[in-house]
Write a protein that holds these residues in place. Structure first.
Motif, PDB file in Angstrom:
ATOM      1  N   MET A 162     -12.649  18.273 -15.920  1.00 17.42           N
ATOM      2  CA  MET A 162     -12.067  16.974 -15.396  1.00 17.42           C
ATOM      3  C   MET A 162     -10.542  16.740 -16.287  1.00 17.42           C
ATOM      4  N   ASP A 163      -9.878  16.173 -15.492  1.00 14.76           N
ATOM      5  CA  ASP A 163      -8.495  15.850 -16.462  1.00 14.76           C
ATOM      6  C   ASP A 163      -8.849  14.607 -17.219  1.00 14.76           C
ATOM      7  N   SER A 164      -7.931  14.343 -17.969  1.00 13.76           N
ATOM      8  CA  SER A 164      -8.069  13.373 -19.091  1.00 13.76           C
ATOM      9  C   SER A 164      -8.601  11.791 -18.478  1.00 13.76           C
ATOM     10  N   GLU A 165      -7.821  11.481 -17.071  1.00 17.91           N
ATOM     11  CA  GLU A 165      -8.002  10.335 -16.647  1.00 17.91           C
ATOM     12  C   GLU A 165      -9.230  10.167 -15.745  1.00 17.91           C
ATOM     13  N   ASP A 166      -9.729  11.470 -15.149  1.00 16.70           N
ATOM     14  CA  ASP A 166     -11.070  11.622 -14.664  1.00 16.70           C
ATOM     15  C   ASP A 166     -11.981  11.437 -15.500  1.00 16.70           C
ATOM     16  N   ALA A 167     -12.032  12.147 -16.666  1.00 16.00           N
ATOM     17  CA  ALA A 167     -12.909  11.997 -17.656  1.00 16.00           C
ATOM     18  C   ALA A 167     -12.969  10.727 -18.442  1.00 16.00           C
ATOM     19  N   GLU A 168     -12.054   9.803 -18.316  1.00 14.03           N
ATOM     20  CA  GLU A 168     -11.958   8.606 -18.998  1.00 14.03           C
ATOM     21  C   GLU A 168     -12.871   7.693 -17.960  1.00 14.03           C
ATOM     22  N   ILE A 169     -12.711   7.823 -16.797  1.00 10.45           N
ATOM     23  CA  ILE A 169     -13.557   7.002 -15.801  1.00 10.45           C
ATOM     24  C   ILE A 169     -14.985   7.382 -15.834  1.00 10.45           C
ATOM     25  N   ILE A 170     -15.334   8.752 -15.951  1.00  8.38           N
ATOM     26  CA  ILE A 170     -16.647   9.037 -16.099  1.00  8.38           C
ATOM     27  C   ILE A 170     -17.272   8.637 -17.466  1.00  8.38           C
ATOM     28  N   ASP A 171     -16.569   8.773 -18.520  1.00 12.48           N
ATOM     29  CA  ASP A 171     -17.152   8.362 -19.816  1.00 12.48           C
ATOM     30  C   ASP A 171     -17.231   6.868 -20.265  1.00 12.48           C
ATOM     31  N   ASP A 172     -16.318   6.179 -19.608  1.00 14.65           N
ATOM     32  CA  ASP A 172     -16.134   4.956 -20.080  1.00 14.65           C
ATOM     33  C   ASP A 172     -16.486   3.805 -18.992  1.00 14.65           C
ATOM     34  N   PHE A 173     -16.983   4.459 -17.576  1.00 10.20           N
ATOM     35  CA  PHE A 173     -17.585   3.539 -16.590  1.00 10.20           C
ATOM     36  C   PHE A 173     -18.512   4.287 -15.999  1.00 10.20           C
ATOM     37  N   LEU A 174     -18.697   5.106 -15.522  1.00 12.05           N
ATOM     38  CA  LEU A 174     -19.700   5.851 -14.497  1.00 12.05           C
ATOM     39  C   LEU A 174     -20.889   6.050 -15.447  1.00 12.05           C
ATOM     40  N   LEU A 175     -20.734   6.934 -16.592  1.00 12.61           N
ATOM     41  CA  LEU A 175     -21.783   7.114 -17.517  1.00 12.61           C
ATOM     42  C   LEU A 175     -22.537   6.095 -17.872  1.00 12.61           C
ATOM     43  N   PRO A 176     -21.978   4.882 -18.628  1.00 13.53           N
ATOM     44  CA  PRO A 176     -22.632   3.909 -19.296  1.00 13.53           C
ATOM     45  C   PRO A 176     -22.985   2.811 -18.035  1.00 13.53           C
ATOM     46  N   THR A 177     -22.634   2.719 -17.006  1.00 12.37           N
ATOM     47  CA  THR A 177     -22.833   1.906 -15.967  1.00 12.37           C
ATOM     48  C   THR A 177     -24.446   2.315 -15.424  1.00 12.37           C
ATOM     49  N   GLU A 178     -25.038   1.043 -15.805  1.00  9.00           N
ATOM     50  CA  GLU A 178     -26.496   1.205 -14.992  1.00  9.00           C
ATOM     51  C   GLU A 178     -26.435   0.379 -13.741  1.00  9.00           C
ATOM     52  N   ILE A 179     -27.133   1.312 -12.606  1.00  7.67           N
ATOM     53  CA  ILE A 179     -27.288   0.976 -11.146  1.00  7.67           C
ATOM     54  C   ILE A 179     -28.588   0.502 -10.733  1.00  7.67           C
ATOM     55  N   SER A 180     -28.753  -0.358 -10.074  1.00  9.51           N
ATOM     56  CA  SER A 180     -29.839  -0.961  -9.621  1.00  9.51           C
ATOM     57  C   SER A 180     -29.926  -0.894  -8.149  1.00  9.51           C
ATOM     58  N   VAL A 181     -30.907  -0.289  -7.586  1.00  9.73           N
ATOM     59  CA  VAL A 181     -31.327  -0.044  -6.035  1.00  9.73           C
ATOM     60  C   VAL A 181     -32.575  -0.572  -5.754  1.00  9.73           C
ATOM     61  N   GLU A 182     -33.085  -1.362  -6.536  1.00 12.17           N
ATOM     62  CA  GLU A 182     -34.379  -1.954  -6.202  1.00 12.17           C
ATOM     63  C   GLU A 182     -34.398  -2.750  -4.905  1.00 12.17           C
ATOM     64  N   ASN A 183     -33.284  -3.315  -4.591  1.00  7.82           N
ATOM     65  CA  ASN A 183     -33.073  -4.393  -3.307  1.00  7.82           C
ATOM     66  C   ASN A 183     -32.052  -3.865  -2.422  1.00  7.82           C
ATOM     67  N   LEU A 184     -31.967  -2.702  -2.413  1.00  9.65           N
ATOM     68  CA  LEU A 184     -30.794  -1.961  -1.436  1.00  9.65           C
ATOM     69  C   LEU A 184     -31.193  -2.151   0.125  1.00  9.65           C
ATOM     70  N   GLU A 185     -30.112  -2.663   0.634  1.00 11.40           N
ATOM     71  CA  GLU A 185     -30.012  -2.513   2.214  1.00 11.40           C
ATOM     72  C   GLU A 185     -29.039  -1.905   2.419  1.00 11.40           C
ATOM     73  N   ALA A 186     -29.074  -0.871   3.678  1.00 13.44           N
ATOM     74  CA  ALA A 186     -27.602  -0.156   4.174  1.00 13.44           C
ATOM     75  C   ALA A 186     -27.723   0.213   5.624  1.00 13.44           C
ATOM     76  N   THR A 187     -26.877   0.048   6.299  1.00 16.78           N
ATOM     77  CA  THR A 187     -26.926   0.624   7.768  1.00 16.78           C
ATOM     78  C   THR A 187     -25.601   1.140   7.964  1.00 16.78           C
ATOM     79  N   PHE A 188     -25.856   2.281   8.855  1.00 15.29           N
ATOM     80  CA  PHE A 188     -24.687   3.276   9.045  1.00 15.29           C
ATOM     81  C   PHE A 188     -24.670   3.246  10.535  1.00 15.29           C
ATOM     82  N   GLU A 189     -23.447   3.030  11.362  1.00 19.45           N
ATOM     83  CA  GLU A 189     -23.452   3.344  12.624  1.00 19.45           C
ATOM     84  C   GLU A 189     -22.199   4.153  13.081  1.00 19.45           C
TER      85      GLU A 189
END
Length: 465
Positions: free
Chosen positions: A307-334
């Motif tokens: 990754m370039d530095s900016e992409d790596a920063e997004i992954i390291d500083d946001f995506l990796l440490p971010t915890e995701i919750s999907v226990e009450n997920l609802e989605a529809t796609f048409e």
């Protein structure tokens, strides 16, 4: 125009965890109209509910050919008891009516049942004039989940129009000699990870128009290691880079258990529609499971592609440490193509994030607003009221002027929002008569929404165009 259209479709598919990536890549329309809203609801304890509704409509270029005309996906997860989560999904894809003459005779019925990781499937696929498969497949895992025994019993029907009868007769005649060769080939190609314990041609019948062969196979071993070994063999012939299976123990990334699951894949001839339905009950921490897999994938992306530095920063500083919750997920796609017009509708709710800081969450949304422009998508942030507390939103003058500003609700046009990461949230106590509010406390949103992840990924990908 082309770049923005691809980006909008990218956002749609990323919002559904790329499930629809193989089928939802629509052609670039001549004109398009996008409307929608991204919403975040912040609670006093820092929890945030997120949702997105987006509608897309555009004219399909007249020379564009569509294999399918309609796609529908519905996905929902919800708590089903202590430490249990129910997940249900439906996927429907209708083919272009021009295929009616070619595929209307297809018989398709695949059923899969899983109980405590053991899986059994029944298969019926019959396409007269080409091929047919009917039988059962069973996988029994051992203590190490990647290891186990695979039993297969299949009856194949091969039509001579596709498979010349002399080749089939020769294969039947030589089968006893092929058994040892096939066993050696499987062992060598998987570097000993898999072994054929049984391989038998149970019966064969050479008819006038087709041949029927019944085969029984039992394979045992480590299927994770086998996949990696086979990928490396294929890459040697193709000259491509093999997909890498990370070196890890599966048990280290499994914190849930499939208590039960059922899946059915069928084909409705009258409607030329494939229908895939699934229901499952998952035991354990489903959010923890999702985050383990999310982090594993991100780490592998960094190792494989860099990754370039900016992409790596997004992954390291946001995506990796971010915890995701999907226990009450609802989605529809048409997705639908009718009379030269493409329409796409997406709705997602109940998706949560736990970002490291409020600035990180809002910063990603700010970056996303710079990429997704000239649309009628809005960003709505609300402060929730619960018990004796409520959340108030503070927007500094340096932030782009909202279209609606209230103490507990702010709305922006989702286009080039400046200094969104300077917005703050305060928890205040509801005043009772004769009582003053407590000192406000700035909170850190601990959950956001699917669009935060979507915007991060879309921003990274769009910059590479």
């Amino acid at each position: 125009m082309r770049r923005k259209t691809k980006l909008v479709l990218m956002v749609f598919t990323l919002a559904l965890f790329s499930i629809l990536m193989p089928v939802a890549q629509a052609p670039d329309p001549e004109d398009y109209d996008v409307e929608g809203d991204i919403s975040l609801k912040v609670y006093s304890d820092g929890y945030v509910e997120a949702g997105v509704t987006v509608s897309y409509e555009g004219a399909i270029e007249p020379w564009t050919y569509q294999i399918y005309t309609d796609i529908f996906l519905e996905l929902a997860s919800s708590p089903a008891g202590e430490n249990l989560t129910e997940i249900a999904s439906t996927f429907v894809m209708k083919l272009n009516p021009e295929y009616a003459g070619q595929i209307a005779d297809l018989d398709l019925d695949v059923r899969v049942h899983t109980e405590d990781w053991s899986t059994e499937a029944t298969i019926l696929v019959r396409w007269p004039g080409t091929f047919g498969v009917e039988g059962r497949v069973e996988f029994i895992p051992e203590e190490a989940l990647a290891e186990g025994t695979l039993d297969v019993e299949l009856t194949l029907e091969l039509w001579y129009a596709i498979y010349p009868s002399q080749y089939i007769e020769q294969m039947v005649e030589l089968f006893p000699m092929m058994q040892a060769q096939l066993a050696t080939m499987v062992s060598e190609s998987t570097e000993g990870a898999l072994e054929i314990e049984e391989l038998e041609l149970v019966a064969s019948e050479i008819g006038t128009e087709s041949a029927t062969l019944s085969i029984a196979v039992t394979i045992a071993g480590d299927f994770q290691k086998a996949f990696q070994a086979i990928s490396e063999v294929i890459s040697q012939f193709s000259g491509s880079v093999p997909p890498t299976v990370p070196e890890f123990e599966i048990e280290d990334y499994i914190v849930t258990k499939v208590r039960s699951a059922d899946m059915a894949l069928t084909f409705y001839k009258e409607e030329l529609a494939f229908n895939l339905g699934a229901e499952s009950v998952i035991e354990g921490d489903i959010d923890g499971q999702f985050n383990l897999i999310k982090n594993l994938i991100l780490e592998q992306l960094i190792q494989l592609y860099g990754m370039d530095s900016e992409d790596a920063e997004i992954i390291d500083d946001f995506l990796l440490p971010t915890e995701i919750s999907v226990e009450n997920l609802e989605a529809t796609f048409e997705y639908s193509v009718q009379d030269g017009t493409l329409t796409v509708d997406l709705t997602v709710s109940g998706f949560g994030l736990r970002p490291p800081t409020a600035e990180a969450l809002l910063g990603v949304l700010q970056d996303g607003s710079e990429v997704i422009s000239e649309t009628t998508i809005t960003l709505t942030i609300e402060g929730a009221t619960e018990d004796d507390f409520y959340v108030e939103i503070s927007v500094p003058e340096t932030t782009t002027q909202p279209t609606l500003t209230e103490p507990q609700k702010v709305v922006w046009a989702f286009e080039d929002i400046e200094n969104l990461d300077q917005v703050t949230f305060e928890v205040k106590e509801i005043e009772e008569e004769g009582q003053s509010a407590i000192t406000p406390q700035i909170i850190i949103p601990v959950a956001g929404g699917v669009i935060a992840v979507v915007a991060a990924a879309a921003f990274m990908l769009a910059r590479r165009k």
